[in-house]
Scaffold this active site. Structure first.
Site, short mmCIF file in Angstrom:
data_model
loop_
_atom_site.label_atom_id
_atom_site.label_comp_id
_atom_site.label_asym_id
_atom_site.label_seq_id
_atom_site.Cartn_x
_atom_site.Cartn_y
_atom_site.Cartn_z
N HIS A 147 0.84 -1.19 0.00
CA HIS A 147 0.00 0.00 0.00
C HIS A 147 0.87 1.24 0.00
O HIS A 147 2.09 1.19 0.13
CB HIS A 147 -0.97 0.01 1.19
CG HIS A 147 -0.34 0.29 2.51
ND1 HIS A 147 -0.95 1.07 3.47
CD2 HIS A 147 0.81 -0.11 3.07
CE1 HIS A 147 -0.18 1.13 4.55
NE2 HIS A 147 0.88 0.41 4.32
N CYS A 164 5.96 5.91 4.29
CA CYS A 164 4.73 5.24 3.85
C CYS A 164 4.13 5.91 2.62
O CYS A 164 3.23 5.37 1.99
CB CYS A 164 3.71 5.20 4.98
SG CYS A 164 4.21 4.15 6.34
N HIS A 209 4.89 0.10 -0.57
CA HIS A 209 5.66 -0.73 0.35
C HIS A 209 4.71 -1.79 0.90
O HIS A 209 3.49 -1.66 0.80
CB HIS A 209 6.28 0.09 1.49
CG HIS A 209 5.28 0.66 2.43
ND1 HIS A 209 4.52 1.77 2.13
CD2 HIS A 209 4.90 0.27 3.67
CE1 HIS A 209 3.72 2.05 3.14
NE2 HIS A 209 3.91 1.15 4.09
N HIS A 257 3.55 -5.11 3.76
CA HIS A 257 3.50 -5.63 5.12
C HIS A 257 3.06 -7.09 5.11
O HIS A 257 2.32 -7.51 4.22
CB HIS A 257 2.50 -4.84 5.98
CG HIS A 257 2.87 -3.41 6.17
ND1 HIS A 257 3.83 -3.00 7.05
CD2 HIS A 257 2.39 -2.29 5.57
CE1 HIS A 257 3.92 -1.68 7.00
NE2 HIS A 257 3.07 -1.22 6.10
N ASP A 261 -4.58 -10.90 -0.24
CA ASP A 261 -3.25 -11.51 -0.23
C ASP A 261 -2.50 -11.28 -1.53
O ASP A 261 -3.01 -11.56 -2.62
CB ASP A 261 -3.36 -13.01 0.05
CG ASP A 261 -2.02 -13.62 0.42
OD1 ASP A 261 -1.18 -12.92 1.02
OD2 ASP A 261 -1.81 -14.80 0.10
N HIS A 262 -1.29 -10.75 -1.40
CA HIS A 262 -0.41 -10.42 -2.51
C HIS A 262 -1.06 -9.45 -3.49
O HIS A 262 -0.93 -9.57 -4.70
CB HIS A 262 0.09 -11.68 -3.21
CG HIS A 262 1.06 -12.44 -2.39
ND1 HIS A 262 0.66 -13.34 -1.43
CD2 HIS A 262 2.41 -12.40 -2.33
CE1 HIS A 262 1.73 -13.84 -0.83
NE2 HIS A 262 2.81 -13.28 -1.36
N GLU A 272 -0.25 -4.68 11.58
CA GLU A 272 0.56 -4.32 10.42
C GLU A 272 2.01 -4.74 10.64
O GLU A 272 2.70 -5.15 9.71
CB GLU A 272 0.47 -2.81 10.21
CG GLU A 272 1.20 -2.30 9.00
CD GLU A 272 1.04 -0.80 8.87
OE1 GLU A 272 0.32 -0.37 7.95
OE2 GLU A 272 1.65 -0.06 9.66
#
Length: 137
Positions: free
Chosen positions: A14, A33, A39, A41, A79-80, A127
């Site tokens: 995100h 961020c 980037h 998490h 996811d991903h 996170e």
């Protein structure tokens, strides 16, 4: 009242930014961020349901069913993925952990509460190992 929590994990990218601000202003507000290249998490998701248990109903709900609900309504969508670009329920929203947690709660409430006698109590989203947020709906 008894509570049951299921943990799931997902990885997502995100970027925190506001389109009405310059790159410099975004960086001052959101730090690294705001990286234009995004980037990622490794998120830990904790879903807590509540209900009554007794000898007739010794479990709040089947954990396998809870896992399926979480995976079908949340994990498969996140996811991903890039939270800013790929996730329908995050469209037009800042991809903060707090807002993501609220939106995950909304995604899960109906499917979980369709299971007789079960209420969605909370969603907690970590996170990092040091930062998490929790939504009670």
């Amino acid at each position: 009242m008894t509570f049951l929590t299921r943990r799931e994990q997902f990885n997502a990218a995100h970027r925190m930014y506001r389109q009405d601000l310059t790159e410099e202003e975004n960086f001052r507000l959101f730090g690294k961020c705001a990286n234009p290249n995004y980037h990622g998490h490794n998120y830990d998701l904790f879903v807590t349901v509540k209900g009554e248990v007794d000898h007739e109903r010794p479990c709040i709900m089947d954990l396998k069913e809870l896992k399926v609900i979480i995976n079908d309504h949340v994990i498969e969508k996140l996811d991903h993925r890039n939270l800013n670009l790929d996730v329908d329920f995050m469209a037009g929203k800042m991809a903060s952990t707090e807002l993501l947690c609220i939106e995950i709660f909304k995604q899960l409430k109906g499917p979980i509460e369709a299971y007789a006698g079960v209420c969605l109590h909370s969603v907690r989203l970590a996170e990092t190992e040091n930062n998490s947020t929790e939504c009670f709906g």
